[in-house]
Design a protein around this motif. Structure first.
Motif, PDB file in Angstrom:
ATOM      1  N   ASN A  26      -4.234  -3.526  46.413  1.00  0.00           N
ATOM      2  CA  ASN A  26      -4.749  -2.884  45.207  1.00  0.00           C
ATOM      3  C   ASN A  26      -4.489  -3.792  44.012  1.00  0.00           C
ATOM      4  OD1 ASN A  26      -1.855  -2.418  45.097  1.00  0.00           O
ATOM      5  ND2 ASN A  26      -2.313  -1.033  43.404  1.00  0.00           N
ATOM      6  N   ASN A  35      -5.984   0.473  40.084  1.00  0.00           N
ATOM      7  CA  ASN A  35      -6.883   1.332  40.867  1.00  0.00           C
ATOM      8  C   ASN A  35      -8.106   0.603  41.407  1.00  0.00           C
ATOM      9  OD1 ASN A  35      -5.220   3.562  40.517  1.00  0.00           O
ATOM     10  ND2 ASN A  35      -6.950   4.934  40.191  1.00  0.00           N
ATOM     11  N   ASP A  36      -8.113  -0.717  41.323  1.00  0.00           N
ATOM     12  CA  ASP A  36      -9.101  -1.513  42.054  1.00  0.00           C
ATOM     13  C   ASP A  36      -8.545  -1.849  43.439  1.00  0.00           C
ATOM     14  OD1 ASP A  36     -10.785  -1.430  39.936  1.00  0.00           O
ATOM     15  OD2 ASP A  36     -10.880  -3.590  39.611  1.00  0.00           O
ATOM     16  N   LEU A  37      -9.438  -2.103  44.389  1.00  0.00           N
ATOM     17  CA  LEU A  37      -9.068  -2.576  45.721  1.00  0.00           C
ATOM     18  C   LEU A  37      -9.647  -3.974  45.915  1.00  0.00           C
ATOM     19  CD1 LEU A  37      -9.709   0.649  47.851  1.00  0.00           C
ATOM     20  CD2 LEU A  37      -7.648  -0.028  46.606  1.00  0.00           C
ATOM     21  N   ASN A  78     -13.747  -0.880  42.346  1.00  0.00           N
ATOM     22  CA  ASN A  78     -12.979   0.258  41.857  1.00  0.00           C
ATOM     23  C   ASN A  78     -12.847   1.305  42.954  1.00  0.00           C
ATOM     24  OD1 ASN A  78     -12.835   3.092  40.328  1.00  0.00           O
ATOM     25  ND2 ASN A  78     -11.998   1.502  38.992  1.00  0.00           N
ATOM     26  N   SER A  79     -11.645   1.888  43.068  1.00  0.00           N
ATOM     27  CA  SER A  79     -11.393   2.864  44.131  1.00  0.00           C
ATOM     28  C   SER A  79     -12.058   4.208  43.856  1.00  0.00           C
ATOM     29  CB  SER A  79      -9.889   3.081  44.285  1.00  0.00           C
ATOM     30  OG  SER A  79      -9.360   3.693  43.111  1.00  0.00           O
ATOM     31  N   VAL A  94      -3.250   4.801  42.787  1.00  0.00           N
ATOM     32  CA  VAL A  94      -3.252   4.723  44.250  1.00  0.00           C
ATOM     33  C   VAL A  94      -1.849   4.987  44.779  1.00  0.00           C
ATOM     34  CG1 VAL A  94      -3.644   3.231  46.241  1.00  0.00           C
ATOM     35  CG2 VAL A  94      -5.167   3.096  44.258  1.00  0.00           C
ATOM     36  N   MET A 113      -2.717   3.272  50.936  1.00  0.00           N
ATOM     37  CA  MET A 113      -4.006   2.714  51.341  1.00  0.00           C
ATOM     38  C   MET A 113      -3.843   2.043  52.693  1.00  0.00           C
ATOM     39  SD  MET A 113      -4.359  -0.705  48.941  1.00  0.00           S
ATOM     40  CE  MET A 113      -5.764  -1.317  49.883  1.00  0.00           C
ATOM     41  N   ALA A 149      -8.196   4.775  50.756  1.00  0.00           N
ATOM     42  CA  ALA A 149      -7.179   4.828  49.702  1.00  0.00           C
ATOM     43  C   ALA A 149      -6.986   6.279  49.284  1.00  0.00           C
ATOM     44  CB  ALA A 149      -7.594   3.971  48.503  1.00  0.00           C
ATOM     45  N   ASN A 182     -10.475   8.559  49.745  1.00  0.00           N
ATOM     46  CA  ASN A 182     -11.777   7.898  49.808  1.00  0.00           C
ATOM     47  C   ASN A 182     -11.803   6.868  50.928  1.00  0.00           C
ATOM     48  OD1 ASN A 182     -12.681   9.363  47.629  1.00  0.00           O
ATOM     49  ND2 ASN A 182     -12.399   7.699  46.147  1.00  0.00           N
ATOM     50  N   TYR A 212     -14.149   3.370  52.345  1.00  0.00           N
ATOM     51  CA  TYR A 212     -15.037   2.341  51.797  1.00  0.00           C
ATOM     52  C   TYR A 212     -15.460   1.371  52.902  1.00  0.00           C
ATOM     53  CZ  TYR A 212     -11.987   3.857  47.954  1.00  0.00           C
ATOM     54  OH  TYR A 212     -11.234   4.592  47.081  1.00  0.00           O
TER      55      TYR A 212
END
Length: 668
Positions: free
Chosen positions: A484, A487-489, A502-503, A509, A512, A522, A529, A531
């Motif tokens: 991470n 809050n971005d992955l 973006n998550s 977070v 994850m 995550a 969520n 992805y």
């Protein structure tokens, strides 16, 4: 610059010790039996030459750093990293040294006999107390600090010229151990600090100890009332923290209820009967007004944006309370409760204190101290030495009392030698079944991801912002690594980031991981969520729990809820029944973090009374967790390819209380 040792005007080119012959002209070490030659890096050769020249003398860390890097600004841990490399070349074990011996709280001594040459001193100064070396603050250092650490006032008047104060530095604590969290009384001859986590020391301002109080759990942040000899401080109890107030003589005056919190910051005295307390979760602290007589706690309505965090409170100008706020980009400001901003910084601020004598705020940035005035002027106080100024305060005379801490956080290789070391305290070592170790370091000032494999370290990320990396996870087939950034992955291969997205989670977070080689998930405590590799959102489900993780081999979900660890085949059907249940204690689940999955075993970390615990649980019916490790300053851990537990923790921890005595104008 080549270092040449002279003996009666004759240049010394060869020095022999132990198994080695050192060629000072060529910077080469030759093994006297195998005749294998190693070419040393220039700085490593200079360090060895200094040891030889000052054979059997204790060389202070500060002096060595000055000799090696002159006036350059280097990372506080640079000397340790260089010394580690030299020891590795020499085959010297720091625990049982035959060449270089560590002298705790002082420095290093070269102890191997020199067999062939008598080494005469060079025309360099003999190591002296670093205090004498730090008396004069150069104008260039002041200019650099003004540029790097300058505060921007929220007022329109032009800055006023001010003469910088100069200081003489002395040590107030000399015993082995860790002394930190220091506070000086504004007007009385009193200081207080914490020693070895559980001892509260009260001393005078010359360092003479007056009282010592021992507690059964960790304490922090003593704070004197400006109006009396009352001292407030925190004690960590189980999953919370408790405020105590005592007198300088050791008489307990007040104890609060145990408050739900992971961390408390330095208490601020509003008056002799009220305090401003800042406490809560690590990334979600809040300020409260606390009344001693009634035990009343009132949360203060401090307005913050979603990307901002309260760091601490401060009593400053006109005895009002100010609040240090910082956003995710590292921009910091000092504001009052009504939202008025009084100071701004363009870089992260670790801590602040008020200098009553100069009517200015002292700030710590990257370990160095600087002074900031309301009119926008700023001055350097003390540049970074070997270590970091982690706490500090000032009295009415303008003297500064500071805790100077130094440490290393090491991730070890198979030979128990550090792969990479830094004064950073944030590492996430993650070793896969191939023996590759991914980790995070903040040595550059921001979170960067690295990969150690084939005896090499590759930097995978080159980031510019201050977003935090709190998770690293390998994909099931080890093709990808994910992390991470707040809050971005981010997904990486073994060379670089492949994608960042973006998550779409509203909260930070919390956990994850991977479902398969093509699907990432995550969780933020409320929403889970999933992805694709490209970052596209596949699904989103509401699920409230303390912690959630997926086990790729068992293809099941685990949910931690109210001290029960439940295993489910799916989380997305309301009538799902748990396949297995594991009862855990509050100590085993408090601040549940750093989960590791190894086959049929899971490992995790918890905290209790501010001590760190590592647990192991075999996923079989009627199994109970096993305690693997307990202690202070265990930041992270790892399970290697053979299933052995490796600890990534602070090592060589030293902390001393320093007094920066303001020199008179005549001395300036």
């Amino acid at each position: 610059m080549k270092l040449v040792l002279s003996v009666q005007a004759q240049e010394v080119e060869m020095v022999c010790f132990g198994h080695w012959q050192f060629d000072l002209q060529q910077d080469c070490l030759t093994h006297r039996q195998s005749q294998e030659t190693v070419k040393l890096e220039p700085q490593m050769a200079r360090l060895l030459a200094l040891f030889i020249e000052h054979h059997n003398e204790v060389l202070e860390k500060y002096w060595l750093t000055e000799q090696l890097w002159q006036h350059a600004v280097v990372e506080p841990n640079s000397l340790y990293q260089l010394l580690t490399k030299l020891r590795k070349v020499l085959g010297d074990d720091p625990k049982n040294p035959i060449y270089i011996k560590t002298i705790p709280k002082r420095g290093y001594r070269f102890i191997a006999p020199l067999e062939r040459h008598e080494i005469a001193p060079r025309h360099t100064a003999k190591p002296v107390n670093v205090i004498a070396k730090s008396r004069i603050l150069s104008l260039s250092a002041v200019a650099m600090a003004v540029l790097c650490f300058g505060a921007i006032a929220f007022f329109n008047q032009a800055p006023t010229e001010k003469t910088p104060s100069r200081y003489e530095t002395s040590s107030l604590s000399h015993e082995l151990g860790l002394e930190f969290d220091v506070d000086a009384h504004q007007s009385k001859d009193l200081i207080a600090y914490v020693k070895d986590f559980t001892h509260l020391i009260i001393a005078n301002k010359q360092g003479y100890q007056l009282n010592e109080h021992r507690f059964d759990s960790r304490i922090s942040f003593p704070s004197w009332s400006p109006d009396s000899d009352k001292l407030a401080f925190w004690q960590y109890q189980g999953s919370g923290c408790q405020l105590h107030v005592m007198t300088a003589a050791g008489q307990f005056f007040h104890s609060s209820q145990i408050l739900p919190c992971q961390v408390g910051t330095k208490p601020v005295w509003k008056n002799d009967k009220e305090l401003i307390l800042t406490f809560g979760q690590y990334n979600a602290k809040a300020a409260h007004l606390y009344r001693l007589e009634s035990h009343q706690m009132v949360k203060l309505p401090l307005a913050l944006a979603a990307n901002e965090r309260l760091k601490m409170a401060l009593r400053a100008w006109q005895d009002k309370t100010y609040y240090l706020v910082q956003d995710k980009q590292g921009l910091a400001r000092l504001q009052t409760l009504d939202g008025t901003v009084h100071l701004k910084w363009s870089a992260p601020v670790t801590s602040v204190a008020f200098d009553v004598y100069h009517q200015a705020v002292i700030a710590s940035q990257y370990g160095s101290l600087s002074r900031h005035f309301r009119d926008g002027d700023s001055q350097a106080i003390k540049e970074t030495e070997i270590g970091l100024y982690t706490s500090f305060s000032s009295d009415n005379r303008g003297d500064i009392f500071a805790a100077l801490e130094s440490f290393q956080v090491n991730i070890k290789d198979r030979d128990d030698l550090p792969l990479f070391s830094s004064s950073s305290i944030d590492y996430l070592p993650l070793t896969n079944s191939l023996g590759e170790t991914a980790f995070m370091s903040r040595r550059s000032g921001v979170c960067e991801v690295y990969l150690y494999h084939d005896d090499k370290i590759n930097q995978l990320s080159f980031h510019q912002g201050h977003e935090y990396v709190g998770f690293l996870v390998w994909s099931p087939e080890l093709s990808y690594l994910a992390s991470n950034r707040d809050n971005d992955l981010v997904i990486y291969d073994r060379k670089r980031p492949l994608t960042q997205f973006n998550s779409q989670l509203s909260l930070p977070v919390k956990s994850m991981g991977w479902i398969d080689e093509q699907t990432l998930w995550a969780y933020d405590g409320e929403t889970l969520n999933q992805y694709s590799l490209s970052g596209a959102l596949i699904s989103s489900h509401d699920s409230t729990a303390d912690f959630v993780f997926y086990h790729p081999e068992r293809q099941t979900w685990f949910v931690l809820q109210q001290n029960l660890l439940l295993e489910y085949e799916t989380l997305f059907e309301s009538d799902s029944e748990a396949l297995n249940k594991y009862a855990l204690s509050q100590k085993q689940t408090n601040q549940f973090s750093n989960l590791r999955i190894r086959g049929n075993d899971i490992y995790w970390q918890s905290a209790w009374s501010k001590r760190d615990y590592i647990w192991q649980l075999t996923l079989m019916p009627e199994q109970n967790p096993t305690l693997k490790k307990v202690g202070h300053l265990i930041w992270h851990y790892d399970i290697d390819a053979l299933g052995d537990l490796l600890i990534a923790k602070m090592e060589s921890v030293e902390g001393d209380i320093k007094k920066l005595t303001r020199l008179s104008e005549a001395a300036n």
